[in-house]
Design an enzyme around this catalytic site. Structure first.
Site, PDB file in Angstrom:
ATOM      1  N   LYS A   1      -4.546  32.408  74.756  1.00 30.91           N
ATOM      2  CA  LYS A   1      -5.367  32.128  73.584  1.00 30.91           C
ATOM      3  C   LYS A   1      -6.712  32.828  73.690  1.00 30.91           C
ATOM      4  O   LYS A   1      -7.340  32.799  74.731  1.00 30.91           O
ATOM      5  CB  LYS A   1      -5.610  30.614  73.493  1.00 30.91           C
ATOM      6  CG  LYS A   1      -5.044  29.954  72.287  1.00 30.91           C
ATOM      7  CD  LYS A   1      -5.383  28.482  72.351  1.00 30.91           C
ATOM      8  CE  LYS A   1      -5.169  27.830  71.025  1.00 30.91           C
ATOM      9  NZ  LYS A   1      -5.455  26.406  71.082  1.00 30.91           N
TER      10      LYS A   1
ATOM     11  N   SER B   1     -13.128  20.961  67.666  1.00 35.42           N
ATOM     12  CA  SER B   1     -13.696  22.299  67.877  1.00 35.42           C
ATOM     13  C   SER B   1     -13.204  23.270  66.814  1.00 35.42           C
ATOM     14  O   SER B   1     -13.956  24.118  66.341  1.00 35.42           O
ATOM     15  CB  SER B   1     -13.324  22.812  69.267  1.00 35.42           C
ATOM     16  OG  SER B   1     -13.929  22.035  70.263  1.00 35.42           O
TER      17      SER B   1
ATOM     18  N   HIS C   1     -16.952  15.444  72.150  1.00 37.21           N
ATOM     19  CA  HIS C   1     -16.732  15.661  73.588  1.00 37.21           C
ATOM     20  C   HIS C   1     -17.848  15.017  74.405  1.00 37.21           C
ATOM     21  O   HIS C   1     -17.593  14.344  75.404  1.00 37.21           O
ATOM     22  CB  HIS C   1     -16.720  17.163  73.925  1.00 37.21           C
ATOM     23  CG  HIS C   1     -15.588  17.932  73.360  1.00 37.21           C
ATOM     24  ND1 HIS C   1     -15.793  19.065  72.626  1.00 37.21           N
ATOM     25  CD2 HIS C   1     -14.244  17.750  73.425  1.00 37.21           C
ATOM     26  CE1 HIS C   1     -14.620  19.571  72.268  1.00 37.21           C
ATOM     27  NE2 HIS C   1     -13.668  18.773  72.736  1.00 37.21           N
TER      28      HIS C   1
ATOM     29  N   ARG D   1      -8.415  10.720  68.781  1.00 36.24           N
ATOM     30  CA  ARG D   1      -9.073  10.573  67.485  1.00 36.24           C
ATOM     31  C   ARG D   1      -8.159   9.907  66.481  1.00 36.24           C
ATOM     32  O   ARG D   1      -8.598   9.104  65.674  1.00 36.24           O
ATOM     33  CB  ARG D   1      -9.490  11.945  66.941  1.00 36.24           C
ATOM     34  CG  ARG D   1     -10.563  12.621  67.764  1.00 36.24           C
ATOM     35  CD  ARG D   1     -10.737  14.032  67.328  1.00 36.24           C
ATOM     36  NE  ARG D   1      -9.459  14.730  67.554  1.00 36.24           N
ATOM     37  CZ  ARG D   1      -9.279  16.032  67.485  1.00 36.24           C
ATOM     38  NH1 ARG D   1     -10.270  16.810  67.159  1.00 36.24           N
ATOM     39  NH2 ARG D   1      -8.110  16.575  67.725  1.00 36.24           N
TER      40      ARG D   1
END
Length: 160
Positions: free
Chosen positions: A40, A127, A16, A89
């Site tokens: 969440k 993460s 990040h 990614r």
């Protein structure tokens, strides 16, 4: 030009931070939009994530940390910004991010999404992976800044 880099940042990783650094060099203003996803339960609260981002991005004078819940398109309108940055990614990221970009474009035709490819050393980093390693007492020092590592260990031990 002003851009928004949205995400949960739970926790913020070196991947990040690399995207943030590169954005700060290419754009006049960078707004980090920390998502408050009420459906969440994160490791860190929104406020804690914002504080960690403020601390780990303090060297970038054109970076603002802000939180939002609900639609990214509404957040963008509130911030008077129509350009989003999303990190990629792998091919699997592209499929999801393309879908989100098209939805945001449908919600607000002014929104443009720019994709920034992760550096090779961060392609595997997420993460979720960092949390999994930390939960099993693994070494995360090469994935997150020292302050994030310390706060994660405190959270996992229950020393908050």
């Amino acid at each position: 030009m002003k851009v928004i880099y949205p995400g949960s940042f739970d926790p913020v990783t070196y991947g990040h931070l690399d995207i943030i650094k590169r954005c700060s060099e290419k754009f006049d203003d960078v707004i980090i939009g920390v998502l408050n996803n009420v459906s969440k339960k994160g490791l860190f609260t929104v406020e804690e994530r914002m504080n960690l981002l403020k601390e780990t991005t303090s060297q970038f004078k054109n970076v603002e940390i802000s939180s939002f819940s609900g639609l990214l398109a509404d957040f963008a309108k509130d911030k008077k910004c129509s350009t989003m940055i999303r990190g990629l990614r792998a091919v699997s990221d592209y499929e999801y991010e393309m879908q989100m970009a098209l939805v945001n474009k449908k919600l607000d035709p002014e929104i443009e999404t720019l994709f920034m490819v992760s550096r090779s050393e961060y392609v595997y980093l997420s993460s979720s992976i960092v949390k999994e390693i930390a939960l099993h007492n693994g070494n995360i020092s090469s994935f997150v800044p020292e302050i994030v590592e310390k706060e994660m260990k405190n959270k996992i031990r229950g020393d908050f």
